[in-house]
Scaffold this active site. Structure first.
Site, PDB file in Angstrom:
ATOM      1  N   SER A 138      -4.147 -12.677-113.364  1.00  0.00           N
ATOM      2  CA  SER A 138      -3.679 -11.623-114.108  1.00  0.00           C
ATOM      3  C   SER A 138      -2.396 -11.812-114.535  1.00  0.00           C
ATOM      4  O   SER A 138      -1.700 -12.432-113.959  1.00  0.00           O
ATOM      5  CB  SER A 138      -3.820 -10.469-113.322  1.00  0.00           C
ATOM      6  N   TYR A 151      -3.863  -5.543-105.376  1.00  0.00           N
ATOM      7  CA  TYR A 151      -4.134  -6.302-106.583  1.00  0.00           C
ATOM      8  C   TYR A 151      -3.306  -7.267-106.929  1.00  0.00           C
ATOM      9  O   TYR A 151      -3.394  -8.580-106.940  1.00  0.00           O
ATOM     10  CB  TYR A 151      -4.079  -5.633-107.847  1.00  0.00           C
ATOM     11  N   LYS A 155      -3.642 -11.458-106.693  1.00  0.00           N
ATOM     12  CA  LYS A 155      -3.434 -12.127-107.949  1.00  0.00           C
ATOM     13  C   LYS A 155      -2.324 -13.118-107.743  1.00  0.00           C
ATOM     14  O   LYS A 155      -2.472 -14.370-108.507  1.00  0.00           O
ATOM     15  CB  LYS A 155      -3.274 -11.352-109.042  1.00  0.00           C
TER      16      LYS A 155
HETATM   17  N1  LIG Z   1      -9.637  -5.974-117.462  1.00  0.00           N
HETATM   18  C1  LIG Z   1      -8.298  -6.140-117.599  1.00  0.00           C
HETATM   19  O1  LIG Z   1      -7.516  -5.546-117.995  1.00  0.00           O
HETATM   20  C2  LIG Z   1      -7.871  -7.234-116.451  1.00  0.00           C
HETATM   21  C3  LIG Z   1      -6.475  -7.593-116.561  1.00  0.00           C
HETATM   22  C4  LIG Z   1      -6.168  -8.753-115.836  1.00  0.00           C
HETATM   23  C5  LIG Z   1      -6.929  -9.495-114.963  1.00  0.00           C
HETATM   24  N2  LIG Z   1      -8.367  -9.260-114.802  1.00  0.00           N
HETATM   25  C6  LIG Z   1      -9.170  -9.876-113.915  1.00  0.00           C
HETATM   26  O2  LIG Z   1     -10.381 -10.345-114.919  1.00  0.00           O
HETATM   27  C7  LIG Z   1     -11.491 -10.379-113.775  1.00  0.00           C
HETATM   28  C8  LIG Z   1     -12.761  -9.748-114.320  1.00  0.00           C
HETATM   29  O3  LIG Z   1     -12.108  -8.450-114.381  1.00  0.00           O
HETATM   30  P1  LIG Z   1     -12.864  -7.268-115.588  1.00  0.00           P
HETATM   31  O4  LIG Z   1     -11.765  -6.562-116.001  1.00  0.00           O
HETATM   32  O5  LIG Z   1     -13.974  -7.859-116.498  1.00  0.00           O
HETATM   33  O6  LIG Z   1     -13.781  -6.128-114.563  1.00  0.00           O
HETATM   34  P2  LIG Z   1     -15.221  -5.574-114.561  1.00  0.00           P
HETATM   35  O7  LIG Z   1     -15.032  -4.630-113.469  1.00  0.00           O
HETATM   36  O8  LIG Z   1     -15.504  -5.305-115.760  1.00  0.00           O
HETATM   37  O9  LIG Z   1     -16.043  -6.973-114.112  1.00  0.00           O
HETATM   38  C9  LIG Z   1     -15.730  -7.531-112.855  1.00  0.00           C
HETATM   39  C10 LIG Z   1     -17.310  -8.115-112.449  1.00  0.00           C
HETATM   40  O10 LIG Z   1     -17.264  -8.983-111.245  1.00  0.00           O
HETATM   41  C11 LIG Z   1     -18.314  -8.436-110.580  1.00  0.00           C
HETATM   42  N3  LIG Z   1     -18.027  -8.412-108.909  1.00  0.00           N
HETATM   43  C12 LIG Z   1     -17.183  -7.741-108.303  1.00  0.00           C
HETATM   44  N4  LIG Z   1     -17.169  -7.946-106.990  1.00  0.00           N
HETATM   45  C13 LIG Z   1     -18.062  -8.990-106.922  1.00  0.00           C
HETATM   46  C14 LIG Z   1     -18.630  -9.906-105.905  1.00  0.00           C
HETATM   47  N5  LIG Z   1     -17.900  -9.655-104.439  1.00  0.00           N
HETATM   48  N6  LIG Z   1     -19.302 -10.845-106.037  1.00  0.00           N
HETATM   49  C15 LIG Z   1     -19.637 -10.943-107.447  1.00  0.00           C
HETATM   50  N7  LIG Z   1     -19.501 -10.124-108.411  1.00  0.00           N
HETATM   51  C16 LIG Z   1     -18.402  -9.360-108.102  1.00  0.00           C
HETATM   52  C17 LIG Z   1     -18.543  -6.777-110.859  1.00  0.00           C
HETATM   53  O11 LIG Z   1     -19.843  -6.434-110.361  1.00  0.00           O
HETATM   54  C18 LIG Z   1     -18.235  -7.052-112.414  1.00  0.00           C
HETATM   55  O12 LIG Z   1     -19.598  -7.291-112.996  1.00  0.00           O
HETATM   56  C19 LIG Z   1     -11.084  -9.997-112.485  1.00  0.00           C
HETATM   57  O13 LIG Z   1     -10.571 -11.164-111.734  1.00  0.00           O
HETATM   58  C20 LIG Z   1      -9.826  -9.034-112.830  1.00  0.00           C
HETATM   59  O14 LIG Z   1      -8.789  -9.032-112.020  1.00  0.00           O
HETATM   60  C21 LIG Z   1      -8.782  -8.140-115.601  1.00  0.00           C
END
Ligand SMILES: NC(=O)c1ccc[n+]([C@@H]2O[C@H](COP(=O)([O-])OP(=O)(O)OC[C@H]3O[C@@H](n4cnc5c(N)ncnc54)[C@H](O)[C@@H]3O)[C@@H](O)[C@H]2O)c1
Length: 269
Positions: A138, A151, A155
């Site tokens: 992130s 978090y 990260k």
């Molecule tokens: N959305 C943002 O703004 C953002 C920004 C920076 C980083 N991220 C990173 O992107 C990645 C995806 O996040 P997102 O925003 O799409 O969130 P999201 O919650 O929409 O999707 C995350 C997915 O991971 C799955 N998940 C959670 N724990 C799990 C586990 N133990 N085993 C298997 N699956 C699991 C959830 O069921 C979900 O489908 C994450 O690593 C998050 O930290 C997101």
């Protein structure tokens, strides 16, 4: 780079960024295995995409992730792209967040990536074909934020271990490339349950509301975000930063602060 006929495994593929990556991969002709702990949502996604198999997997379960790797290599022959993408949010004051939420953050955000590496890297090395691992960190992995230290800490860990991994794979001459994906705000479900059921201070509620508004207003949609990720992979980029405006000013400020030995001051934005 032509992705048609390549193979990929994506964790956290049932929602948000992982879902966007799955759609974009399918669009580019990639044969897919999708993993997520949300079995129902995962199966629905997989059934809507061509050449896609759903393998419900909790990435914190090392045995399940080994089984995922076995099935992936069985089914796909080889894995050209591995996306260690599953991640969760945790918010609150560092000392008030429930131990279970801290543990879950470490287990998913760091342990999940490690389980992926332990299961897939030896098989990718043995396959001997060019492949790539993309770990999702992130922009928050480059600058900590109050009220979400699990978090930030996890990260930062992904940023560090991914760079070390790159060095190690280069050291042994493995044909495995590595990328660090650092999303800025992307519309997803990540803030649907940021408290993990624990009691929260009003400052945290306000913080989460502000972040939710910011993502709703300024967040990128997962599909164009994923297209930018695949373009970066095609270029062979290590740093995949589709929203540099969310990283670069913060990184510059942070590096200046450390070089100047000044105090962290979050009022500066
Ligand atoms: N959305 C943002 O703004 C953002 C920004 C920076 C980083 N991220 C990173 O992107 C990645 C995806 O996040 P997102 O925003 O799409 O969130 P999201 O919650 O929409 O999707 C995350 C997915 O991971 C799955 N998940 C959670 N724990 C799990 C586990 N133990 N085993 C298997 N699956 C699991 C959830 O069921 C979900 O489908 C994450 O690593 C998050 O930290 C997101």
């Amino acid at each position: 780079m032509n992705f048609a006929g390549k193979t990929a495994v994506i964790t956290g593929a049932a929602s948000g960024i992982g879902l966007g990556l799955a759609h974009e991969a399918a669009h580019r002709g990639i044969r897919l295995i999708l993993a997520d702990r949300d079995e129902a949502a995962l199966k629905e996604v997989a059934s809507s995409l061509p050449d896609t198999l759903a393998i419900p997997t909790d990435v914190t379960d090392s045995v399940a992730v080994q089984a995922l790797a076995d099935r992936a290599f069985d089914h796909l022959g080889t894995v050209d792209l591995l996306f260690n993408n599953a991640g969760i949010m945790a918010t609150g004051f560092t000392w008030e967040i429930e131990p279970a939420r801290w543990d879950a953050s470490l287990a998913v955000n760091v342990g999940g990536v490690l389980n992926g590496l332990r299961a897939f890297v030896p098989r990718m090395i043995a396959a001997g074909t060019p492949s790539r691992i993309v770990n999702t960190a992130s922009v928050g992995g480059f600058g900590p934020s109050p009220l979400m230290s699990p978090y930030s800490a996890t990260k930062f860990a992904v940023v560090a271990l991914t760079e070390a991994l790159k060095g190690e794979l280069d050291m042994i001459g493995a044909p495995i490339a590595v990328s660090l994906l650092a999303p800025g705000p992307v519309r997803s479900a990540i803030f649907d349950d940021p408290f993990g059921g624990t009691a929260i201070h009003p400052a945290t509620t306000q913080f989460v509301d502000t972040l939710r508004d910011m993502i709703a207003t300024h967040g990128m949609d997962p599909q164009p975000f994923a297209a930018a990720v695949f373009d970066a992979i095609a270029r062979g980029d290590y740093w995949i930063v589709p929203q540099p405006e969310a990283l670069d000013p913060m990184l510059e400020r942070r590096h200046r602060m450390i070089m100047d030995r000044t105090q962290p001051d979050f009022s500066l934005g």
